[in-house]
Design a protein around this motif. Structure first.
Motif, mmCIF file in Angstrom:
data_model
loop_
_atom_site.group_PDB
_atom_site.id
_atom_site.type_symbol
_atom_site.label_atom_id
_atom_site.label_comp_id
_atom_site.label_asym_id
_atom_site.label_seq_id
_atom_site.Cartn_x
_atom_site.Cartn_y
_atom_site.Cartn_z
ATOM 1 N N UNK A 126 0.867 -1.183 0.000
ATOM 2 C CA UNK A 126 0.000 0.000 0.000
ATOM 3 C C UNK A 126 0.901 1.228 0.000
ATOM 4 N N UNK A 127 1.409 1.644 -1.173
ATOM 5 C CA UNK A 127 2.371 2.748 -1.229
ATOM 6 C C UNK A 127 1.820 4.022 -0.608
ATOM 7 N N UNK A 128 2.688 4.721 0.142
ATOM 8 C CA UNK A 128 2.338 5.995 0.765
ATOM 9 C C UNK A 128 3.246 7.087 0.227
ATOM 10 N N UNK A 129 2.659 8.225 -0.093
ATOM 11 C CA UNK A 129 3.437 9.393 -0.472
ATOM 12 C C UNK A 129 3.918 10.050 0.817
ATOM 13 N N UNK A 130 5.195 9.928 1.121
ATOM 14 C CA UNK A 130 5.717 10.423 2.401
ATOM 15 C C UNK A 130 6.299 11.826 2.287
ATOM 16 N N UNK A 131 6.576 12.278 1.070
ATOM 17 C CA UNK A 131 7.098 13.630 0.873
ATOM 18 C C UNK A 131 6.706 14.095 -0.523
ATOM 19 N N UNK A 132 5.793 15.052 -0.591
ATOM 20 C CA UNK A 132 5.268 15.496 -1.880
ATOM 21 C C UNK A 132 6.132 16.602 -2.473
ATOM 22 N N UNK A 133 6.229 16.601 -3.792
ATOM 23 C CA UNK A 133 6.871 17.704 -4.496
ATOM 24 C C UNK A 133 5.992 18.945 -4.359
ATOM 25 N N UNK A 134 6.555 19.988 -3.811
ATOM 26 C CA UNK A 134 5.871 21.280 -3.773
ATOM 27 C C UNK A 134 6.752 22.293 -4.474
ATOM 28 N N UNK A 135 7.603 22.955 -3.717
ATOM 29 C CA UNK A 135 8.548 23.879 -4.330
ATOM 30 C C UNK A 135 9.908 23.231 -4.535
ATOM 31 N N UNK A 136 9.979 21.929 -4.343
ATOM 32 C CA UNK A 136 11.238 21.193 -4.507
ATOM 33 C C UNK A 136 10.950 19.844 -5.140
ATOM 34 N N UNK A 137 11.986 19.234 -5.706
ATOM 35 C CA UNK A 137 11.922 17.860 -6.176
ATOM 36 C C UNK A 137 12.987 17.063 -5.446
ATOM 37 N N UNK A 138 12.761 15.750 -5.349
ATOM 38 C CA UNK A 138 13.608 14.899 -4.528
ATOM 39 C C UNK A 138 14.175 13.760 -5.364
ATOM 40 N N UNK A 139 15.380 13.343 -4.973
ATOM 41 C CA UNK A 139 16.050 12.270 -5.705
ATOM 42 C C UNK A 139 16.845 11.393 -4.736
ATOM 43 N N UNK A 140 17.114 10.183 -5.192
ATOM 44 C CA UNK A 140 18.036 9.239 -4.559
ATOM 45 C C UNK A 140 17.727 8.985 -3.079
ATOM 46 N N UNK A 141 16.539 8.461 -2.744
ATOM 47 C CA UNK A 141 16.270 8.128 -1.345
ATOM 48 C C UNK A 141 17.115 6.939 -0.897
ATOM 49 N N UNK A 142 17.703 7.056 0.287
ATOM 50 C CA UNK A 142 18.521 5.970 0.834
ATOM 51 C C UNK A 142 18.197 5.783 2.306
ATOM 52 N N UNK A 143 17.837 4.555 2.670
ATOM 53 C CA UNK A 143 17.491 4.248 4.051
ATOM 54 C C UNK A 143 18.711 4.373 4.960
#
Length: 214
Positions: A126-143
């Motif tokens: 059940x995928x969850x959007x944990x950080x939405x793009x607003x005024x920024x974009x995100x890349x390369x998530x690492x646990x």
């Protein structure tokens, strides 16, 4: 054995060396379809691990060596040992998803460039959007090593930042803005003790001295 990161095509593919096998880069099968292959350490010839009907163009292997998340035609799929492939998500663009498994192999973080950072607890799917793009974009998530935080690259109108997201609270902490010639935000990684390091090599044109930064 720790994962080794190598550059392959768009983004980073994770090679996972285990005592029994190695997940190798995507390569075509005799049918001409590019798959992720599994190379046993006992000398048995490598065999395709994924069962995709179309070319795999990006993948990440789980720390336990039993799962591979891979991308085919803007769809994110999961292949587990002994199971049929399972589609996890349809991605809204053809940009890299840069998937990363949690240390216990139970969760997967990935990027949808048009929406933000997603987290999927694989048992629930059940995928969850944990950080939405607003005024920024995100890349390369690492646990993080304990699986409680995500290390991110953050792009906005002011520049490039390093960020750490608390998965439970959704609190995002960002590094100070740096100069355009600072390569460290795109080279950040976790240390085993939970600290973060980056580096500047001597061949990179930069006003920052070469070396490792913690």
């Amino acid at each position: 054995m720790n994962p080794v990161l190598r550059k392959v095509g768009h983004g980073l593919a994770r090679f996972l060396a285990q005592r029994r096998h190695l997940h190798t880069p995507s390569a075509p099968t005799p049918r001409g379809i590019v798959q992720v292959w599994k190379m046993p350490a006992n000398g048995v010839p490598p065999q395709p691990f994924t069962l995709s009907g179309s070319d795999v163009n990006e993948f990440a292997a789980s720390p336990d060596g039993n799962k591979v998340a891979y991308v085919v035609d803007a769809e994110l799929w999961l292949q587990q040992t002994g199971f049929q492939p399972e589609m996890l998500a349809r991605i809204n663009s053809f940009a890299p998803v840069e998937a990363d498994f949690s240390p216990d192999s139970a969760s997967l973080a990935y990027i949808d460039e048009r929406s933000g950072v997603w987290l999927n607890v694989l048992e629930e799917n059940a995928p969850q959007l944990v950080l939405a793009n607003n005024e920024a974009t995100y890349h390369r998530p690492r646990f993080s090593p304990d699986g409680t935080h995500l290390l991110l690259e953050i792009f906005n109108d002011e520049g490039l930042f390093t960020g750490v997201l608390n998965i439970s609270t959704r609190e995002l902490v960002m590094s100070p803005i740096t100069s355009d010639d600072d390569p460290r935000p795109v080279r950040t990684q976790w240390l085993r003790d939970g600290r973060i390091y980056s580096y500047v090599d001597a061949s990179t044109p930069s006003s920052f001295p070469p070396g490792f930064y913690v």
